[in-house]
Design an enzyme around this catalytic site. Structure first.
Site, PDB file in Angstrom:
ATOM      1  CE  LYS A 158      -4.397  -1.635   1.527  1.00  0.00           C
ATOM      2  NZ  LYS A 158      -5.555  -1.496   2.383  1.00  0.00           N
ATOM      3  CE  LYS A 191      -6.247  -7.577  -1.432  1.00  0.00           C
ATOM      4  NZ  LYS A 191      -6.983  -7.393  -0.226  1.00  0.00           N
ATOM      5  CE  LYS A 216     -13.229  -2.255   0.542  1.00  0.00           C
ATOM      6  NZ  LYS A 216     -12.277  -2.379   1.658  1.00  0.00           N
TER       7      LYS A 216
HETATM    8  N1  AQP Z   1      -9.771 -10.316  -3.281  1.00  0.00           N
HETATM    9  C1  AQP Z   1     -10.192 -10.796  -2.124  1.00  0.00           C
HETATM   10  N2  AQP Z   1     -10.499 -12.121  -2.008  1.00  0.00           N
HETATM   11  C2  AQP Z   1     -10.957 -12.633  -0.831  1.00  0.00           C
HETATM   12  N3  AQP Z   1     -11.126 -11.876   0.286  1.00  0.00           N
HETATM   13  C3  AQP Z   1     -10.835 -10.561   0.203  1.00  0.00           C
HETATM   14  N4  AQP Z   1     -10.904  -9.553   1.100  1.00  0.00           N
HETATM   15  C4  AQP Z   1     -10.491  -8.398   0.517  1.00  0.00           C
HETATM   16  N5  AQP Z   1     -10.149  -8.628  -0.756  1.00  0.00           N
HETATM   17  C5  AQP Z   1     -10.350  -9.959  -0.993  1.00  0.00           C
HETATM   18  C6  AQP Z   1     -11.363  -9.711   2.471  1.00  0.00           C
HETATM   19  O1  AQP Z   1     -12.370  -8.726   2.719  1.00  0.00           O
HETATM   20  C7  AQP Z   1     -12.326  -8.356   4.098  1.00  0.00           C
HETATM   21  C8  AQP Z   1     -12.409  -6.883   4.232  1.00  0.00           C
HETATM   22  O2  AQP Z   1     -11.302  -6.269   3.620  1.00  0.00           O
HETATM   23  P1  AQP Z   1     -11.032  -4.723   3.855  1.00  0.00           P
HETATM   24  O3  AQP Z   1     -12.043  -3.918   3.181  1.00  0.00           O
HETATM   25  O4  AQP Z   1     -10.906  -4.452   5.285  1.00  0.00           O
HETATM   26  O5  AQP Z   1      -9.626  -4.443   3.262  1.00  0.00           O
HETATM   27  P2  AQP Z   1      -8.719  -5.131   2.242  1.00  0.00           P
HETATM   28  O6  AQP Z   1      -8.430  -6.549   2.585  1.00  0.00           O
HETATM   29  O7  AQP Z   1      -7.536  -4.245   2.167  1.00  0.00           O
HETATM   30  O8  AQP Z   1      -9.624  -5.085   0.933  1.00  0.00           O
HETATM   31  P3  AQP Z   1      -9.257  -4.458  -0.427  1.00  0.00           P
HETATM   32  O9  AQP Z   1     -10.394  -4.571  -1.341  1.00  0.00           O
HETATM   33  O10 AQP Z   1      -7.972  -4.988  -0.917  1.00  0.00           O
HETATM   34  O11 AQP Z   1      -9.147  -2.938  -0.084  1.00  0.00           O
HETATM   35  P4  AQP Z   1      -7.987  -1.958  -0.400  1.00  0.00           P
HETATM   36  O12 AQP Z   1      -7.824  -1.953  -1.884  1.00  0.00           O
HETATM   37  O13 AQP Z   1      -8.493  -0.661   0.169  1.00  0.00           O
HETATM   38  O14 AQP Z   1      -6.791  -2.499   0.303  1.00  0.00           O
HETATM   39  C9  AQP Z   1     -11.050  -8.963   4.689  1.00  0.00           C
HETATM   40  O15 AQP Z   1     -11.404 -10.105   5.447  1.00  0.00           O
HETATM   41  C10 AQP Z   1     -10.267  -9.376   3.481  1.00  0.00           C
HETATM   42  O16 AQP Z   1      -9.465 -10.501   3.752  1.00  0.00           O
END
Ligand code: AQP
Length: 333
Positions: A112, A195, A198
């Site tokens: 990040k 992965k 968002k």
């Molecule tokens: N691609 C994914 N596959 C399976 N699980 C996922 N999670 C996130 N992306 C995937 C799971 O969603 C939960 C909440 O995640 P979060 O919103 O707290 O943050 P994150 O993991 O950082 O999600 P993003 O989409 O990748 O957000 P950004 O881009 O902002 O970093 C968690 O349980 C996560 O494992």
């Protein structure tokens, strides 16, 4: 006592990965565990810049999405993190327990912060300490997450062990990750090796839970695939990350094993498979979207629900944070 804690950031664009890797599993766990706490982690969200009014609406929308997907706010505690001050209080204590060397190893910070880590917020660096506090301020024992969060949970175990060791207490449990279901890591529609996320600048890389029917169809049509037909056995997906991702998304949505999906579509090309996936994704997401719209039309009820969740959460954290402060040596008021 077993207690589930999990959270999701209100950073907008909740996508299929968040749903299949996290929220849908919560719906199942509420039937297996009596004590589940699901949190909209707005304090985590501000580790990168958030427009304040958008953060507020994203916080409501994230809570509403959980409920629309089937998480019951009566049986479980649903609230936004910043309403319960004990998260921040314990996080500070954990900042003094965790070692810099531990945080330096966290791959999510590296991803990040990117190349310009000097400009990343200090909050982004200590994010895993706050995550450990989120769980341990409830003495949470099990944390359902996607695979991307496994390293942070190992750090939460290290923090709990060091706290218990330094203060010679057996206060915090060693949390267990619950990584299950057919979609623990949903990949980008544009690159089967990264992965679905968002923060990916390309909206075509993900299916957002709010995408309308035409957008879902367009994104799946444009999703990277290959020219081969689908194999009849999962071994045939080796070396085909995009095909494997689309098949596993289908399996997760249909609640079928990969073998069953390939039993149905083996020998067929993407010209057949992609429309079937589109139809399935629309059938699964449309009811959630309709319920989300209904919930979002009544902001007062949503705010009431978050407040009542926070009140219930505080009734658990108050005695735990008081005990922690006493152990650490803080004088009581
Ligand atoms: N691609 C994914 N596959 C399976 N699980 C996922 N999670 C996130 N992306 C995937 C799971 O969603 C939960 C909440 O995640 P979060 O919103 O707290 O943050 P994150 O993991 O950082 O999600 P993003 O989409 O990748 O957000 P950004 O881009 O902002 O970093 C968690 O349980 C996560 O494992």
């Amino acid at each position: 006592m077993e207690r589930i804690f999990s959270g999701v950031q209100p950073t907008g664009n909740l996508h299929l990965g968040n749903y299949l890797g996290a929220i849908r599993n919560w719906v199942k766990l509420q039937n297996e565990y009596e004590d589940c706490i699901f949190c909209v982690v707005d304090m985590h969200a501000i580790t990168v810049w958030q427009n304040p009014s958008i953060l507020q609406s994203n916080t409501r929308e994230t809570a509403a999405t959980m409920i629309a997907a089937g998480v019951d706010p009566k049986r479980n505690i649903i609230f936004n993190q910043s309403q319960v001050a004990a998260h921040a209080e314990l996080a500070w204590i954990f900042n003094c327990i965790a070692r810099i060397g531990w945080l330096d190893r966290m791959t999510q910070f590296k991803e990040k912060a990117g190349k310009d880590k000097e400009r990343a917020s200090a909050g982004l660096y200590v994010y895993p300490n706050l995550m450990a506090a989120d769980i341990l301020v409830y003495k949470g024992t099990h944390v359902p997450v996607g695979e991307d969060q496994k390293q942070h949970l190992e750090l939460a175990r290290d923090i709990a062990s060091k706290f218990n060791h330094d203060y010679k207490r057996d206060l915090f449990p060693l949390v267990e990750p619950l990584i299950f279901g057919p979609a623990t890591r949903v990949m980008s529609l544009k690159n089967g090796s990264s992965k679905m996320s968002k923060s990916d600048p390309s909206d075509l890389s993900r299916i957002n839970l709010k995408d309308d029917v035409d957008t879902i169809a367009r994104k799946i049509k444009k999703a990277k695939s290959d020219t081969d037909v689908l194999p009849s056995e999962s071994a045939g997906l080796k070396g085909r990350p995009e095909a494997a991702n689309l098949v596993s998304i289908y399996g997760a949505l249909a609640e079928l094993d990969i073998t069953d999906v390939l039993g149905q579509y083996g020998g067929r090309g993407f010209g057949v498979f992609k429309p079937a996936l589109t139809e399935l994704a629309i059938a699964k997401l449309t009811p959630i979207q309709e319920e989300l719209k209904r919930l979002m039309s009544d902001q007062t009820s949503l705010d009431c629900l978050l407040k009542s969740g926070a009140d219930r959460a505080r009734s658990i954290t108050d005695p735990i944070i008081a005990e922690v402060k006493e152990i650490v040596g803080f004088i009581k008021p």
